[in-house]
Scaffold this motif. Structure first.
Motif, PDB file in Angstrom:
ATOM      1  N   UNK A 190      39.145  43.919  55.984  1.00 42.00           N
ATOM      2  CA  UNK A 190      40.480  43.499  56.437  1.00 42.00           C
ATOM      3  C   UNK A 190      41.185  42.746  55.314  1.00 42.00           C
ATOM      4  N   UNK A 191      40.444  41.827  54.662  1.00 45.34           N
ATOM      5  CA  UNK A 191      41.034  41.064  53.560  1.00 45.34           C
ATOM      6  C   UNK A 191      41.493  41.984  52.429  1.00 45.34           C
ATOM      7  N   UNK A 226      26.478  30.584  49.706  1.00 42.59           N
ATOM      8  CA  UNK A 226      27.531  30.374  48.716  1.00 42.59           C
ATOM      9  C   UNK A 226      28.200  31.649  48.252  1.00 42.59           C
ATOM     10  N   UNK A 227      27.395  32.689  47.985  1.00 40.47           N
ATOM     11  CA  UNK A 227      27.980  33.914  47.433  1.00 40.47           C
ATOM     12  C   UNK A 227      28.886  34.584  48.454  1.00 40.47           C
ATOM     13  N   UNK A 228      28.528  34.417  49.720  1.00 42.44           N
ATOM     14  CA  UNK A 228      29.282  34.992  50.818  1.00 42.44           C
ATOM     15  C   UNK A 228      30.677  34.352  50.904  1.00 42.44           C
ATOM     16  N   UNK A 229      30.686  33.021  50.845  1.00 46.46           N
ATOM     17  CA  UNK A 229      31.942  32.279  50.895  1.00 46.46           C
ATOM     18  C   UNK A 229      32.786  32.600  49.658  1.00 46.46           C
ATOM     19  N   UNK A 230      32.103  32.638  48.520  1.00 42.49           N
ATOM     20  CA  UNK A 230      32.757  32.968  47.251  1.00 42.49           C
ATOM     21  C   UNK A 230      33.498  34.301  47.357  1.00 42.49           C
ATOM     22  N   UNK A 231      32.809  35.274  47.947  1.00 37.60           N
ATOM     23  CA  UNK A 231      33.372  36.616  48.070  1.00 37.60           C
ATOM     24  C   UNK A 231      34.653  36.590  48.908  1.00 37.60           C
ATOM     25  N   UNK A 232      34.636  35.821  49.996  1.00 39.43           N
ATOM     26  CA  UNK A 232      35.823  35.720  50.856  1.00 39.43           C
ATOM     27  C   UNK A 232      37.001  35.158  50.061  1.00 39.43           C
ATOM     28  N   UNK A 267      37.379  35.251  46.801  1.00 41.79           N
ATOM     29  CA  UNK A 267      37.792  36.226  45.786  1.00 41.79           C
ATOM     30  C   UNK A 267      38.712  37.282  46.355  1.00 41.79           C
ATOM     31  N   UNK A 268      38.459  37.646  47.622  1.00 47.98           N
ATOM     32  CA  UNK A 268      39.294  38.674  48.243  1.00 47.98           C
ATOM     33  C   UNK A 268      40.641  38.127  48.713  1.00 47.98           C
ATOM     34  N   UNK A 269      40.829  36.827  48.570  1.00 45.73           N
ATOM     35  CA  UNK A 269      42.162  36.284  48.862  1.00 45.73           C
ATOM     36  C   UNK A 269      42.239  35.371  50.068  1.00 45.73           C
ATOM     37  N   UNK A 270      41.087  34.999  50.653  1.00 50.36           N
ATOM     38  CA  UNK A 270      41.130  34.055  51.768  1.00 50.36           C
ATOM     39  C   UNK A 270      41.640  32.711  51.257  1.00 50.36           C
ATOM     40  N   UNK A 328      52.444  36.339  52.167  1.00 55.50           N
ATOM     41  CA  UNK A 328      53.118  35.490  53.150  1.00 55.50           C
ATOM     42  C   UNK A 328      52.268  35.130  54.359  1.00 55.50           C
ATOM     43  N   UNK A 329      51.134  35.796  54.528  1.00 53.10           N
ATOM     44  CA  UNK A 329      50.292  35.510  55.680  1.00 53.10           C
ATOM     45  C   UNK A 329      48.907  35.063  55.203  1.00 53.10           C
ATOM     46  N   UNK A 330      48.647  33.760  55.256  1.00 54.41           N
ATOM     47  CA  UNK A 330      47.349  33.257  54.786  1.00 54.41           C
ATOM     48  C   UNK A 330      46.226  33.601  55.769  1.00 54.41           C
ATOM     49  N   UNK A 331      45.010  33.699  55.246  1.00 48.44           N
ATOM     50  CA  UNK A 331      43.840  34.002  56.070  1.00 48.44           C
ATOM     51  C   UNK A 331      42.818  32.875  55.951  1.00 48.44           C
TER      52      UNK A 331
END
Lengths: 119, 386
Positions: free
Chosen positions: B69-70, B93-99, B101-104, B81-84
């Protein structure tokens, strides 16, 4: 909530004080969400996935239960969900499945206590 | 946050209980929409991302997970214009990092505190709406600046028109026609022209006759044919206009100045090399000047002047194509023909709208002239007394 009820829930592995704190100490919410938890089918899906040795589905159900139990403060049950998720991540699928019996015990304990609490 | 209209938050999670919990937190302050998987979320965003102020996104889901989705939101530029905010039971850590990186914008892990979730949602939305307000302010200012510089060019060119005894419409017309032809040239893939270049050339086209301020008013406004000598003087206006631009100190590198120079100096060149002042031939004549030349000739033909009546639209085009009036690059002339009807309509509409303001402008100008003449006469009387 009376002290007796609280002790009963804690004996079943629920962290009542911390959870209520996160919910802004609104017991009505606590009850509402616990009621929804009783109706949730992720545990059944986990059992089915373990029986079918469907690792993918097992992980998804365990992962969702990990989140739910964390938010609802089902401490003991949560611990076993985490174990299962971690073992899956290490590709130890057999061992992950082996967690199911003890996880079920904690799940049943929590269910019974919640049912009693909600009356 | 006190606005009458509540902002809308999209909650994406495949577990009813999780969605219910988040909706519970937010429902007092926000409208909430719910999606039970990534596919549903993308469907909703496709329809109404403009009115969604924030997305709360679960990661592990059937039917398209949160990372996908991201990625889609990023690709479709909805993330601007729409933050996630990602909400997950995951703490790796790597999981959060990935989110991220994708723009969360933010990451909340379970278990979460209701009050803190609400704060983080509110803060993120506030930050983004401030950013949106700032964006609007900046573009408004740019627009204002742009409008003022266009206005300055129009005022300048109207001075020339006024001295010419013509309505300011000619400058308007040339600008409109120039823009139409340039856009058609681009559509037909004959030239690669950016919006910026089209904008600059049509703006500079308004200056094509500035050299005429140096021409004697008697010649400029003479009814009837000019003598050879007068015509020779009249013809100097393009070279003089070019000189005026060329003498701008320290501004020769400005694109607008370069283009204005080309147009002023060479808008009377002919494709066959028989024009003036330099007798440039074919594509030695810059595109800007070639286009403005067509626009200038067409408008001169279809307008009434002190020395001639107006030709009808069709007749003017026929004359230009037949080479009876000017000589042009065939490719550009063809593009002009393609859009000639549109141009005719556009000019008719513009003339009607402009008529009122022109009448007003004329009254003001006449008034100014009368005063100037009076002042001059008074000064002369004064001299005589001396």
């Amino acid at each position: 909530m009376t002290e007796n009820v609280k002790q009963m829930l804690e004996a079943a592995g629920l962290d009542v004080t911390a959870t209520l704190g996160r919910l802004g100490n609104q017991e009505a919410f606590y009850q509402k969400f616990l009621k929804m938890f009783l109706a949730d089918t992720n545990y059944e899906q986990l059992v089915l996935a373990c029986d079918a040795k469907d690792n993918e589905q097992m992980f998804k159900a365990a992962h969702t239960l990990k989140g739910l139990s964390a938010n609802l403060g089902l401490k003991d049950f949560n611990l076993l969900c985490c174990q299962m998720v971690d073992l899956y991540r290490e590709n130890k699928f057999e061992e992950a499945r082996d967690v199911l019996p003890s996880l079920t015990v904690k799940y049943q304990l929590a269910r019974e206590a919640i049912t009693k609490y909600l009356g | 946050m006190e606005s009458k209209q509540k902002q809308t938050i999209l909650i994406v999670d495949d577990t009813d209980l999780n969605r219910a919990m988040l909706a519970n937190i937010l429902n007092d302050r926000f409208n909430t929409l719910e999606a039970a998987n990534g596919v549903e979320a993308v469907e909703i965003l496709e329809r109404m991302h403009d009115s969604i102020s924030l997305v709360l996104l679960d990661i592990v889901m059937d039917k398209m997970d949160g990372f996908e989705v991201l990625a889609i939101m990023n690709k479709k530029k909805w993330l601007i214009n729409t933050p996630v905010i990602v909400i997950s039971a995951e703490t790796g850590g790597s999981y959060i990092q990935h989110a991220y990186e994708l723009g969360a914008t933010d990451y909340i892990s379970r278990p979460f505190d209701f009050g803190i979730v609400l704060r983080r949602v509110e803060n993120t939305i506030m930050l983004y709406s401030r950013q949106r307000i700032l964006q609007d302010m900046v573009s408004e200012q740019i627009f204002d600046k742009e409008r003022n510089s266009r206005l300055m060019v129009e005022i300048l060119s109207n001075i020339v028109e006024f001295r010419n005894g013509e309505s300011g419409l000619h400058v308007h017309h040339v600008k409109v026609i120039t823009e139409y032809i340039l856009k058609e040239l681009r559509k037909e893939n004959l030239y690669t022209l950016s919006d910026e270049e089209i904008n600059l050339i049509s703006m500079a086209s308004a200056l094509h006759d500035i050299g005429k301020v140096a021409i004697d008013e008697k010649i400029l406004n003479k009814p009837g044919r000019l003598t050879d000598e007068e015509f020779a003087i009249m013809k100097t206006h393009s070279a003089v206009g070019g000189d005026m631009i060329a003498k701008l100190v320290d501004r020769q590198d400005e694109p607008l100045v370069k283009i204005a120079y080309e147009i002023c100096r060479w808008h009377h060149e002919r494709y066959d090399g028989r024009g003036y002042p330099d007798g440039l031939k074919g594509d030695e004549i810059p595109l800007s000047a070639q286009v403005v030349s067509i626009a200038d000739v067409y408008d001169a033909l279809t307008s009434e002047r002190v020395y001639k009546k107006a030709f009808p639209h069709e007749e003017a085009i026929r004359m230009m194509v037949a080479g009876e009036c000017g000589n042009f690059n065939e490719k550009i002339l063809n593009c002009f023909k393609n859009v000639a009807d549109d141009i005719k309509h556009a000019l008719e509409m513009k003339s009607e709208n402009a008529n009122m303001t022109l009448v007003q402008a004329e009254i003001i100008m006449n008034d100014m002239l009368t005063k100037r003449i009076e002042a001059a006469e008074n000064a002369m009387k004064g001299n005589k007394h001396d």
